[in-house]
Design an enzyme around this catalytic site. Sequence first.
Site, mmCIF file in Angstrom:
data_model
loop_
_atom_site.group_PDB
_atom_site.id
_atom_site.type_symbol
_atom_site.label_atom_id
_atom_site.label_comp_id
_atom_site.label_asym_id
_atom_site.label_seq_id
_atom_site.Cartn_x
_atom_site.Cartn_y
_atom_site.Cartn_z
ATOM 1 N N GLY A 10 0.819 -1.211 0.000
ATOM 2 C CA GLY A 10 0.000 0.000 0.000
ATOM 3 C C GLY A 10 0.853 1.261 0.000
ATOM 4 O O GLY A 10 1.971 1.264 0.501
ATOM 5 N N ARG A 72 -0.262 -4.316 -4.685
ATOM 6 C CA ARG A 72 -0.260 -5.435 -3.740
ATOM 7 C C ARG A 72 -0.150 -6.714 -4.569
ATOM 8 O O ARG A 72 -1.158 -7.280 -4.963
ATOM 9 C CB ARG A 72 -1.555 -5.444 -2.933
ATOM 10 C CG ARG A 72 -1.709 -4.258 -2.014
ATOM 11 C CD ARG A 72 -2.969 -4.410 -1.187
ATOM 12 N NE ARG A 72 -3.312 -3.184 -0.516
ATOM 13 C CZ ARG A 72 -2.903 -2.851 0.713
ATOM 14 N NH1 ARG A 72 -2.134 -3.664 1.405
ATOM 15 N NH2 ARG A 72 -3.262 -1.697 1.254
ATOM 16 N N ASP A 103 5.369 -6.003 5.190
ATOM 17 C CA ASP A 103 5.631 -7.428 5.389
ATOM 18 C C ASP A 103 5.473 -8.257 4.110
ATOM 19 O O ASP A 103 6.291 -9.128 3.828
ATOM 20 C CB ASP A 103 4.796 -8.001 6.543
ATOM 21 C CG ASP A 103 3.308 -7.711 6.388
ATOM 22 O OD1 ASP A 103 2.957 -6.960 5.459
ATOM 23 O OD2 ASP A 103 2.527 -8.223 7.192
ATOM 24 N N THR A 125 5.409 0.970 6.334
ATOM 25 C CA THR A 125 4.048 0.548 6.659
ATOM 26 C C THR A 125 3.474 1.522 7.665
ATOM 27 O O THR A 125 4.128 1.847 8.647
ATOM 28 C CB THR A 125 3.981 -0.862 7.275
ATOM 29 O OG1 THR A 125 2.677 -1.007 7.877
ATOM 30 C CG2 THR A 125 4.999 -1.079 8.375
ATOM 31 N N ASP A 127 1.258 0.769 9.584
ATOM 32 C CA ASP A 127 0.942 -0.023 10.775
ATOM 33 C C ASP A 127 2.104 -0.102 11.764
ATOM 34 O O ASP A 127 1.913 -0.472 12.915
ATOM 35 C CB ASP A 127 0.548 -1.455 10.367
ATOM 36 C CG ASP A 127 -0.875 -1.516 9.818
ATOM 37 O OD1 ASP A 127 -1.518 -0.462 9.699
ATOM 38 O OD2 ASP A 127 -1.335 -2.620 9.505
ATOM 39 N N ASP A 129 4.414 -2.216 12.090
ATOM 40 C CA ASP A 129 4.591 -3.531 12.702
ATOM 41 C C ASP A 129 5.715 -4.354 12.079
ATOM 42 O O ASP A 129 5.804 -5.562 12.321
ATOM 43 C CB ASP A 129 3.259 -4.304 12.675
ATOM 44 C CG ASP A 129 2.740 -4.530 11.255
ATOM 45 O OD1 ASP A 129 3.375 -4.031 10.306
ATOM 46 O OD2 ASP A 129 1.708 -5.196 11.114
ATOM 47 N N ARG A 171 -3.861 -3.775 11.459
ATOM 48 C CA ARG A 171 -4.447 -5.098 11.299
ATOM 49 C C ARG A 171 -3.978 -6.056 12.388
ATOM 50 O O ARG A 171 -4.766 -6.674 13.072
ATOM 51 C CB ARG A 171 -4.052 -5.653 9.929
ATOM 52 C CG ARG A 171 -4.752 -6.910 9.534
ATOM 53 C CD ARG A 171 -4.262 -7.389 8.185
ATOM 54 N NE ARG A 171 -2.806 -7.582 8.204
ATOM 55 C CZ ARG A 171 -2.107 -8.039 7.170
ATOM 56 N NH1 ARG A 171 -2.696 -8.292 6.031
ATOM 57 N NH2 ARG A 171 -0.800 -8.202 7.269
#
Lengths: 341, 341, 341, 341
Positions: A10, A72, A103, A125, A127, A129, A171
């Site tokens: 993304g 993606r 990831d 990211t 996120d 993570d 997520r």
Amino acid sequence: MRVGLLTGGGDVPGLNAAIRAVVKRGEGEFGHSIVGFRNGWRGVVDGLSVPLSRQHIRNVLPLGGTLLGTARFHPHSKDGGLDAVLSTLEAERIEALICIGGDGTLHAAQKVAEAGVRIVAIPKTIDNDVWGTDASIGFDTAVTIATEAIDRIHTTAESHDRVMIVEVMGRDAGWIATTSGIAGGAEIVLAPEAPFDIDRIVKFLKHRHRAHASFSIVVVAEGAVPAPGTAMHYETQRGQFGEVVAGAIGERLKAEIESRTGFDTRVTVLGHVQRGGTPTAQDRILGSRFGVAAIDAITSGQSNVMTALRGERVELVPLEEVAGKVKRVPDDLLAVARALA
Amino acid sequence: MRVGLLTGGGDVPGLNAAIRAVVKRGEGEFGHSIVGFRNGWRGVVDGLSVPLSRQHIRNVLPLGGTLLGTARFHPHSKDGGLDAVLSTLEAERIEALICIGGDGTLHAAQKVAEAGVRIVAIPKTIDNDVWGTDASIGFDTAVTIATEAIDRIHTTAESHDRVMIVEVMGRDAGWIATTSGIAGGAEIVLAPEAPFDIDRIVKFLKHRHRAHASFSIVVVAEGAVPAPGTAMHYETQRGQFGEVVAGAIGERLKAEIESRTGFDTRVTVLGHVQRGGTPTAQDRILGSRFGVAAIDAITSGQSNVMTALRGERVELVPLEEVAGKVKRVPDDLLAVARALA
Amino acid sequence: MRVGLLTGGGDVPGLNAAIRAVVKRGEGEFGHSIVGFRNGWRGVVDGLSVPLSRQHIRNVLPLGGTLLGTARFHPHSKDGGLDAVLSTLEAERIEALICIGGDGTLHAAQKVAEAGVRIVAIPKTIDNDVWGTDASIGFDTAVTIATEAIDRIHTTAESHDRVMIVEVMGRDAGWIATTSGIAGGAEIVLAPEAPFDIDRIVKFLKHRHRAHASFSIVVVAEGAVPAPGTAMHYETQRGQFGEVVAGAIGERLKAEIESRTGFDTRVTVLGHVQRGGTPTAQDRILGSRFGVAAIDAITSGQSNVMTALRGERVELVPLEEVAGKVKRVPDDLLAVARALA
Amino acid sequence: MRVGLLTGGGDVPGLNAAIRAVVKRGEGEFGHSIVGFRNGWRGVVDGLSVPLSRQHIRNVLPLGGTLLGTARFHPHSKDGGLDAVLSTLEAERIEALICIGGDGTLHAAQKVAEAGVRIVAIPKTIDNDVWGTDASIGFDTAVTIATEAIDRIHTTAESHDRVMIVEVMGRDAGWIATTSGIAGGAEIVLAPEAPFDIDRIVKFLKHRHRAHASFSIVVVAEGAVPAPGTAMHYETQRGQFGEVVAGAIGERLKAEIESRTGFDTRVTVLGHVQRGGTPTAQDRILGSRFGVAAIDAITSGQSNVMTALRGERVELVPLEEVAGKVKRVPDDLLAVARALA
């Protein structure tokens, strides 16, 4: 030296800073040829390459998105995808490949590295993570946007007994929810790391509104879930790429809170605004530092490593240490969010 | 427990987040009484105290400045100042004191600690030069503001052969200049850590404008100086508190560049706008984490320590290790700024 | 003179600027006593008054929301509501009342005026549909926020053939949709003033994506509807206060577009973020000018008028000319949005 | 039809919106060929033209500056300049010319129009002093930036008895000073329209600080001057293009206030940051509307007119009515600034 470059997964703000740094440093300092691939791994499979030099990266620092495009798409999960990657890299005489991604992209990079390609990865990211680095490109901008939204919602305290739910991305890890919840002064923060008990939430809200408040803000990560054995049953809803369906948990929580408290409850789903627009200074700096570090790593013969922020330093970590792991919000940060509720 | 709290030195955004966290955590979790002192150490000397509880800290997260007020005042440098501090703390039955400040405030804190008072310090400074911590409160907001200003100046490329100088804060260390220079895409960054050679700057600008560009941006820290033995002689000009006189180096550089290159050169001195306004998400999070860590440290019996960010963790460092040292911009970060020029 | 002041209807940024101006001008210049009522008309009915003077309005210019609170409550639609209003105003010896609000509040104001109370109204609504004035408080901030969101979404062009729908406020008029659509460069703008034909939209999107684009943005006002006799049937969904249900038209459009084009389509519902946060400079200026004009009107004996922006001037218009009318987006502005698609 | 387009004078945000609108509407709706000239009138004189079509204007809405470049250059004030303009326009077969600029550019446009060229002008200036239009492109962004700066400075209230001077642009008219002063809550606003009396300012500041305040903000337009016969003597200092020397009045005021009050006084000169960066929504809308109106005017045979905002409508005014006049801040707006001090 011919160095390939792609951005996968993304979009996030700060990718152009990294691309710019790779080109400026690679071309300007070392005389490398930088070859960009369009739309992430898909462009490598399809052989969509574009030479990158200084005129392509002018004025890109404040721009969101990625000038290379992204997708993606994971070559290892497509039959023959890996062969197509190797074939393109050979045809383009690419000696090393810089992959900027989260990831999914890093996982693909690991597979390609195992096939013998020299890879340096750069983590991005919203996120936050990716394991092994204090920060990934895009996270700071996402937190900034989420905090601004919470600030705005804070001032719309028009009615009595209103609960405002703000659903943010996250997520597998609740970094945005936890940090923007702290920064925005949310009453409740729900992260995947700490499955929640709807009864406790309802009790807290009732108590709070009875005591003095007419207004509460709940920040919920899209991947938050109720704890097993508690009163609410819900499973995270996923789309075709494994991404969480936007709004699902937010709407579900709204229904639960409204029916159990009677308070007027509203949901705001931040969605795509979290991943666009001009990057914060921090994301530009991080992208720039990672880009420089990546090209330096390649030039000095490093391989199959990822650039990582460790305190104030940028370091290199083996790609295989990183792939497949998720960096979760540590307990002490979750505790701060709880302490300030 | 009665815990004192003060904010000293120059204003920075994020102080209210720290105050809020101290009060919420101290009062709400541990039942401490939080006693605020107005205007930094001056308020302790003068006995200007104010009880702080939850109603005082409502909606303060987005607000710049400090609800306690602050002052550039050091009790140890005033005859009898230390005695007045001890006397007030005794009169108010303060068992421990949380001091939020930069090097001046921390130095004073160290002196007061040596006199037997239990102290926990929280670092704040937009200069980011407090030793022992990756970040201090206020720095991220200052970098954000400086970057935004450089972005704005980037688009005003109306004339040919124009040089825009942006002077930012940074007396002993060039953190704002280096990071905002990277984020804003400056052509030249001048920091106190690397004394400059005006001849090289002039040569670079002439070369660049001859080659292709009509526009260059120079970001200069207020504390930047020419290297000894080079063609320009200049000493940093200081005011009554040891602060650098705003605009001095900027104007001097303008004169040098203009006379040596003939290019139309303009200076923008960011000044006080760098230290005001709503704090970034990062500064609110840092302030919140430091505030929680400080009250936790006090409650668990710690003393004479400073809260510090180390990678993703907040830790405690002995105050005496910190006082009197300056954290300078490391070479690798200066190198990134140079690499991307 | 004792002057009452209330803010009714939904929150918007800029209300505090108007309150501040009423107090500064009313108290400082004319020596009036300003009496604030909490939570709009509800506070008048319930007798919840609070004296307002200079210390209450310090530093409120940058703050969103309203320091008086507000509510969606109309005394004329509640049995005995009007009597309670008159009774409170008499008990408080209010000689004139300043009402800041949108169509609901102004309608109530008109009823109260008919009962003999001297009223001056100030228009506020993010929808910008109050008749008789070029602008209402809150609109500029809402457009600014919506434009920023469209900017952010513009950069997330990760995939092929994606359609992004942004749903903004605008129940009866499409001011936010039209102006933010122009400012953000939307491909399609849907406003209540021009009922749409889904077949034409689908045709346009297919053509555009076939030709060259991989990405389209549709901005839709919450009150937009399909034209009668066209292929899509939909009626605006309303909540208990007549407000439009957030997300309803956006989700419905998504379903239509996705099923008819096969393009991946996403919805972002801006919702409450449009009505919160720090007001833009324009909304603070408008609020300040309206506040000054309102107190000047009262002092000079005017009654039953509304402050209005007309070009560069603030004028007064009779309240009865305004009430019950909706200011719709004029054709030439809709045409600009279409011309730039 | 072949339509020329240029942007002259100083950069302002919103120019690209106007360029985009001219191209989209001119090419897309009417099939005109749009020919851009680089660097304002200088490019016409030098024959620097560039064809403009849809691919040149992609994603330019959020970008500050002008994609055509600009220059402070007036053909009528250069020997033979006008002839060179006519010669280029003939060589390029330009049938009509759209000039986007402030008073200098419009004055030149008027001269060129008198020589027989069909001209439509679009007003831009952050000073907002173009006569005949409620607003010019760039003004709203400048006010927004100035207001944000005042907000930031408001929170840096660290010391006692400090006066902060903010110098903003405004050579002949004080629009930015007056409106940002209102929006930012300045205590004193100094505009060219109302020459000031330093004695009254000093008296006000002393009174205010004695009474209760420790902090005052003075917003001064660069073109503000003391009233004749009052205690301070000062003449506006000008550079080679007639522009005001940045910082001159600010520094002079600082010296006067400091010496007469003894208060610590600081100056912030906003300078070029006021004219750069991403345009506000309003400036993009205004630029878009003016661009559409200009090309519509040309297509319908209009000539020697300027697009103008009048209330909610865009109209056309004869260029000769506009040229040479300055739109000053009206008394009622100055009065609002004073009323809210």
